[in-house]
Design a protein around this motif. Structure first.
Motif, PDB file in Angstrom:
ATOM      1  N   LYS A 161       0.833  -1.194   0.000  1.00 21.29           N
ATOM      2  CA  LYS A 161       0.000   0.000   0.000  1.00 21.29           C
ATOM      3  C   LYS A 161       0.879   1.260   0.000  1.00 21.29           C
ATOM      4  CE  LYS A 161      -3.740   2.246   2.552  1.00 21.29           C
ATOM      5  NZ  LYS A 161      -4.544   2.260   3.789  1.00 21.29           N
ATOM      6  N   ASP A 185      -1.810   5.023  -3.693  1.00 24.45           N
ATOM      7  CA  ASP A 185      -2.785   5.735  -2.854  1.00 24.45           C
ATOM      8  C   ASP A 185      -3.845   6.451  -3.692  1.00 24.45           C
ATOM      9  OD1 ASP A 185      -1.250   7.761  -3.905  1.00 24.45           O
ATOM     10  OD2 ASP A 185      -0.713   8.651  -1.962  1.00 24.45           O
ATOM     11  N   LEU A 193      -7.374  -2.089  -5.751  1.00 22.07           N
ATOM     12  CA  LEU A 193      -6.116  -1.988  -5.013  1.00 22.07           C
ATOM     13  C   LEU A 193      -5.510  -3.368  -4.751  1.00 22.07           C
ATOM     14  CD1 LEU A 193      -4.149  -0.019  -3.700  1.00 22.07           C
ATOM     15  CD2 LEU A 193      -5.517  -0.148  -1.615  1.00 22.07           C
ATOM     16  N   ILE A 197      -1.521  -4.709  -4.967  1.00 25.30           N
ATOM     17  CA  ILE A 197      -0.759  -5.091  -3.766  1.00 25.30           C
ATOM     18  C   ILE A 197      -0.290  -6.540  -3.901  1.00 25.30           C
ATOM     19  CG2 ILE A 197      -0.953  -5.530  -1.290  1.00 25.30           C
ATOM     20  CD1 ILE A 197      -2.768  -3.094  -1.089  1.00 25.30           C
TER      21      ILE A 197
END
Length: 440
Positions: A161, A185, A193, A197
């Motif tokens: 992240k 972000d 997301l 990741i």
């Protein structure tokens, strides 16, 4: 010569200009005599051309030209001496069977007159004057941005992240093929997301463009597409990871403070926070002042009522337009410009009634202050007055610059007047709250 005015109503009048032969004959005769002296006409020696031939060849054109000059000069002088506040320009009335072969002429002009009114500065409700403050959240974000800007990138094997992932977005159908760096972000939604990741160099990630970023502008930058395409774009793109970095934030130490503001200016984090707050609120003040000016303008327009010579103005628009307009087109143009005309009249009355006119000395001083501000941005904090005078003189020799600076000065004067005379209420807001309230 005789000039008379017929007042049709409070906003419309007709001016009649009567021109007799004795008003123009001497001038016409002199011009024709000069033509005779210099005319080169086959069969006649220079200076010996019969006057009858000169009059036949040039007489009508000279007559029309001189009468029109006399007419315009007389009309302008009359409007000035009678202090008639006209809108647009006088419009010549069509006259059937007008004959240039007579000795005496009569011309009629329609006038649209400016209305008489009182400016209603205050309505029932007070106008909000926003005081925009930099809150802790904004200052924290600015400090983090500074730390990122002056920090360093550290290469990684696996994305986490808030990391930065470099790679290439591809979609053959839409001809998308763009190498970019994505800050995680800015990715919108947990589902999107999660695809980034844990990614490693060489991994291929498939995502939909719709809802990929919180801001459409980030999508435009990432895919290198135009603004219009970004709004409704909903296609699958393939992102191939080429590099993963984490950003190590710069320390909030004296070295960073000196890089930002010069040696010794800022010594603590508290100083830094205060400086960021001060700079931000100075910029916010400009936005707040402009919004106040906009809101007062709307308020004054809403509360100051007066009639305009609408039919005359629509006719004037038709007569002076660059392209021929129909009556309906002229009506549309008038409706588009009516609000601006009304405020122009209101502003002019406020300026005249309160002596807010800009003098040349004020203009020069204002220009010098602008120059000093610009020079200070480049570290020149104490320019000599002669240098300022010379630069100001060069700037003020340019009419476009004079107009631009005059408008800035007048806006400033009007804003000061409004602050002193309008019913205002101050409201303290954060920048986000300001944007939300003003732009709904």
């Amino acid at each position: 010569m005789n000039i008379s005015k017929e007042q049709l109503d409070e906003l419309n009048a007709v001016v009649t200009v009567d021109i007799a032969k004795e008003d123009y004959s001497d001038k016409v005769d002199k011009i024709l005599s000069d033509y005779r002296k210099n005319a080169n006409i086959p069969g006649f020696r220079k200076g010996h051309v019969p006057m009858g031939l000169v009059k036949k060849q040039y007489g009508k054109a000279v007559l029309v030209d001189e009468v029109n000059k006399l007419l315009q000069d007389a009309l302008n002088k009359y409007l000035t001496e009678e202090k008639l506040d006209v809108l647009g320009n006088p419009l010549p009335k069509e006259q059937e069977n007008f004959n240039w072969d007579t000795d005496n002429y009569s011309f009629e002009f329609e006038l649209g007159l400016a209305p008489k009114f009182e400016v209603k500065l205050n309505g029932k409700k007070a106008i909000t004057h926003y005081k925009i403050v930099a809150n802790d959240e904004m200052i924290d974000n600015q400090i983090k941005t500074i730390q990122k800007q002056y920090g360093k990138l550290i290469s990684k094997d696996t994305a986490e992240k808030d990391d930065l992932i470099a790679g290439t977005f591809v979609n053959e159908e839409k001809e998308i093929d763009n190498a970019t760096t994505v800050s995680l972000d800015k990715i919108k939604g947990k589902k999107n997301l999660d695809k980034f990741i844990g990614a490693k160099v060489g991994d291929v990630i498939k995502v939909k463009t719709k809802g990929l970023f919180s801001d459409d502008h980030d999508l435009i930058s990432a895919l290198k597409i135009n603004h219009d395409d970004a709004h409704d774009l909903n296609v699958e793109v393939v992102f191939t990871v080429s590099e993963i970095n984490t950003q190590e934030l710069a320390d909030l130490d004296q070295d960073l403070f000196d890089k930002l503001y010069g040696p010794g200016t800022i010594k603590t984090v508290t100083d830094l926070r205060n400086k960021i707050k001060e700079d931000a609120e100075r910029q916010f003040e400009q936005q707040s002042e402009q919004q106040l000016l906009n809101d007062i303008t709307e308020n004054v327009l809403e509360n100051t009522k007066f009639d305009l010579p609408i039919e005359f103005l629509q006719k004037w628009i038709r007569a002076t337009g660059e392209q021929p307009l129909t009556e309906d087109e002229a009506k549309d143009e008038y409706e588009k410009s009516e609000k601006g005309l009304r405020y122009q009249l209101i502003e002019g009355k406020i300026i005249n009634d309160n002596n807010l006119q800009v003098t040349f000395e004020e203009l020069k001083d204002f220009a010098k202050e602008l120059i000093k501000g610009q020079m200070a941005q480049f570290g020149q904090n104490s320019p000599e007055d002669k240098e300022l005078e010379d630069i100001a003189a060069r700037i003020l020799s340019n009419q476009d610059e004079v107009k631009r600076i005059s408008e800035q000065m007048m806006s400033k004067k009007l804003l000061t007047y409004f602050k002193e005379n309008a019913k205002l209420k101050e409201k303290e807001v954060s920048f986000d709250e300001f944007i939300k309230e003003v732009y709904k």
